[in-house]
Design an enzyme around this catalytic site. Structure first.
Site, PDB file in Angstrom:
ATOM      1  N   HIS B  69      -3.657  -2.008   2.628  1.00 28.08           N
ATOM      2  CA  HIS B  69      -2.251  -1.657   2.379  1.00 28.08           C
ATOM      3  C   HIS B  69      -1.368  -1.938   3.601  1.00 28.08           C
ATOM      4  O   HIS B  69      -1.802  -1.740   4.727  1.00 28.08           O
ATOM      5  CB  HIS B  69      -2.137  -0.172   1.998  1.00 28.08           C
ATOM      6  CG  HIS B  69      -2.592   0.096   0.590  1.00 28.08           C
ATOM      7  ND1 HIS B  69      -3.918   0.028   0.223  1.00 28.08           N
ATOM      8  CD2 HIS B  69      -1.899   0.395  -0.530  1.00 28.08           C
ATOM      9  CE1 HIS B  69      -4.015   0.280  -1.085  1.00 28.08           C
ATOM     10  NE2 HIS B  69      -2.810   0.511  -1.557  1.00 28.08           N
ATOM     11  N   PRO B  70      -0.127  -2.360   3.335  1.00 30.83           N
ATOM     12  CA  PRO B  70       0.804  -2.600   4.455  1.00 30.83           C
ATOM     13  C   PRO B  70       1.363  -1.272   4.972  1.00 30.83           C
ATOM     14  O   PRO B  70       1.347  -0.270   4.261  1.00 30.83           O
ATOM     15  CB  PRO B  70       1.916  -3.413   3.799  1.00 30.83           C
ATOM     16  CG  PRO B  70       1.955  -2.894   2.394  1.00 30.83           C
ATOM     17  CD  PRO B  70       0.513  -2.585   2.036  1.00 30.83           C
ATOM     18  N   SER B  86       4.825  -4.099  -3.773  1.00 30.11           N
ATOM     19  CA  SER B  86       5.110  -3.225  -2.634  1.00 30.11           C
ATOM     20  C   SER B  86       6.597  -3.235  -2.298  1.00 30.11           C
ATOM     21  O   SER B  86       7.182  -2.198  -1.967  1.00 30.11           O
ATOM     22  CB  SER B  86       4.335  -3.670  -1.388  1.00 30.11           C
ATOM     23  OG  SER B  86       3.040  -3.145  -1.396  1.00 30.11           O
ATOM     24  N   GLU B  89       8.454  -1.024  -4.670  1.00 31.80           N
ATOM     25  CA  GLU B  89       8.143   0.383  -4.451  1.00 31.80           C
ATOM     26  C   GLU B  89       8.832   0.915  -3.187  1.00 31.80           C
ATOM     27  O   GLU B  89       9.376   2.018  -3.184  1.00 31.80           O
ATOM     28  CB  GLU B  89       6.621   0.562  -4.359  1.00 31.80           C
ATOM     29  CG  GLU B  89       5.929   0.376  -5.702  1.00 31.80           C
ATOM     30  CD  GLU B  89       4.465  -0.047  -5.608  1.00 31.80           C
ATOM     31  OE1 GLU B  89       3.866  -0.277  -6.670  1.00 31.80           O
ATOM     32  OE2 GLU B  89       3.942  -0.166  -4.488  1.00 31.80           O
ATOM     33  N   PHE B 121      -1.199   4.851   6.820  1.00 32.02           N
ATOM     34  CA  PHE B 121      -0.695   5.940   5.981  1.00 32.02           C
ATOM     35  C   PHE B 121      -0.303   5.364   4.620  1.00 32.02           C
ATOM     36  O   PHE B 121       0.545   4.483   4.531  1.00 32.02           O
ATOM     37  CB  PHE B 121       0.534   6.539   6.667  1.00 32.02           C
ATOM     38  CG  PHE B 121       1.253   7.595   5.875  1.00 32.02           C
ATOM     39  CD1 PHE B 121       0.716   8.873   5.735  1.00 32.02           C
ATOM     40  CD2 PHE B 121       2.485   7.326   5.294  1.00 32.02           C
ATOM     41  CE1 PHE B 121       1.397   9.864   5.015  1.00 32.02           C
ATOM     42  CE2 PHE B 121       3.175   8.314   4.584  1.00 32.02           C
ATOM     43  CZ  PHE B 121       2.618   9.571   4.451  1.00 32.02           C
ATOM     44  N   VAL B 122      -0.959   5.865   3.562  1.00 31.97           N
ATOM     45  CA  VAL B 122      -0.650   5.373   2.206  1.00 31.97           C
ATOM     46  C   VAL B 122      -0.086   6.520   1.384  1.00 31.97           C
ATOM     47  O   VAL B 122      -0.670   7.607   1.330  1.00 31.97           O
ATOM     48  CB  VAL B 122      -1.913   4.789   1.523  1.00 31.97           C
ATOM     49  CG1 VAL B 122      -1.607   4.397   0.074  1.00 31.97           C
ATOM     50  CG2 VAL B 122      -2.417   3.574   2.301  1.00 31.97           C
ATOM     51  N   ILE B 123       1.067   6.268   0.786  1.00 32.02           N
ATOM     52  CA  ILE B 123       1.707   7.277  -0.070  1.00 32.02           C
ATOM     53  C   ILE B 123       2.371   6.534  -1.217  1.00 32.02           C
ATOM     54  O   ILE B 123       2.815   5.394  -1.058  1.00 32.02           O
ATOM     55  CB  ILE B 123       2.725   8.121   0.737  1.00 32.02           C
ATOM     56  CG1 ILE B 123       3.201   9.341  -0.061  1.00 32.02           C
ATOM     57  CG2 ILE B 123       3.910   7.277   1.196  1.00 32.02           C
ATOM     58  CD1 ILE B 123       3.937  10.382   0.794  1.00 32.02           C
ATOM     59  N   CYS B 124       2.392   7.166  -2.389  1.00 35.93           N
ATOM     60  CA  CYS B 124       3.011   6.534  -3.557  1.00 35.93           C
ATOM     61  C   CYS B 124       4.532   6.583  -3.379  1.00 35.93           C
ATOM     62  O   CYS B 124       5.149   7.631  -3.541  1.00 35.93           O
ATOM     63  CB  CYS B 124       2.581   7.262  -4.823  1.00 35.93           C
ATOM     64  SG  CYS B 124       3.366   6.615  -6.308  1.00 35.93           S
ATOM     65  N   ALA B 125       5.121   5.444  -3.025  1.00 36.38           N
ATOM     66  CA  ALA B 125       6.543   5.415  -2.695  1.00 36.38           C
ATOM     67  C   ALA B 125       7.422   5.681  -3.922  1.00 36.38           C
ATOM     68  O   ALA B 125       8.554   6.131  -3.784  1.00 36.38           O
ATOM     69  CB  ALA B 125       6.911   4.065  -2.056  1.00 36.38           C
TER      70      ALA B 125
END
Lengths: 172, 172
Positions: B69-70, B86, B89, B121-125
């Site tokens: 993930h970016p 992405s 989002e 850090f991955v979060i559902c934007a």
């Protein structure tokens, strides 16, 4: 560009992925996963970690890895859309010198293989010239699906080793 | 383009990969693997199969998925190199409207987060606006690595559901 194993071990994951993201065709997850296991003693250990990761995937994951591979001498090659690694490998096997008949045979066998197994025929093109590839296709299409997943994945591991040797120096 | 579940179930693996290859960011292996489990009753079952595959990966595989993930509002976004999914989002979260201060804070926290955990850090934007994302980063950076792998992967699953709903009709 070739890196020393020390340089490899110092890479942040972003750089590691840029360098090793395609040692398994279109499957950057393999490199992304084994970065966690650095440092690596040498290129052989790097290869062993990748093999171990692949062997521990759920079985549909190993099939999935095969599905990420292009057909040999297929449409993607004809359209010039292969990854640079695949292009080089298919050239080394002489797949650019197929006669019209050979190309038709290989494309027909590829279709029948995919129809039977639900994944493409994968073979290490750097180890096989075009005639060996054609013979391999004709023989392997008769195998069971289970045998072909195993055989295809072992070919993936050979392809991976050649790609790693292009990227990592062996004289540490 | 939105597909009926019948259309999805009739896809050969090549088409399935073209359509669903990026429902997990840069990780086409997930779609390539679960194609083996078609037919799917509906988009929820398709999602459940993907979740099941991810949950059954070796633990370094789940970390690996996060590494594909970016960064949110990171250099790749600034260079215009995000995948189309992405980009959409990050826009929906208002990450294009960050002040200079907010951008510096988020980039600094991203770096510290990656330094601590070895993945981004991955979060559902689509579920979080920019202030919630900033707050999330500040809170989650205090967690243990184990908690963050789990939390990040649960966010991947939410992102995946939104991406699937853009691709599959729900009114069968």
């Amino acid at each position: 560009m070739s890196h020393s194993i020390q340089q490899v071990n110092e890479m942040k994951y972003e750089e590691f992925l840029q360098v090793f993201g395609n040692v398994v065709e279109h499957c950057a997850l393999c490199a992304a996963a084994i970065w966690a296991h650095r440092p690596f003693y040498n290129v052989q250990e790097l290869h062993a970690e990748l093999c171990h990761f692949i062997d521990n995937l759920p079985s549909i994951g190993r099939e999935g890895i095969l599905r990420l591979h292009p057909d040999l001498a297929g449409r993607i090659a004809q359209l010039g859309l292969l990854t640079s690694e695949s292009k080089k490998e298919q050239l080394s096997a002489g797949l650019d010198t197929l006669t019209e008949d050979e190309r038709e045979t290989i494309m027909d066998l590829n279709e029948r293989y995919k129809e039977k197994f639900g994944f493409p025929f994968v073979i290490c093109a750097r180890d096989n010239k075009k005639h060996a590839i054609l013979t391999g296709l004709k023989i392997r299409i008769e195998n069971t699906s289970e045998v072909e997943v195993t055989t295809g994945v072992e070919e993936v591991k050979k392809i991976m080793m050649y790609r790693l040797l292009d990227l990592v120096k062996t004289d540490n």
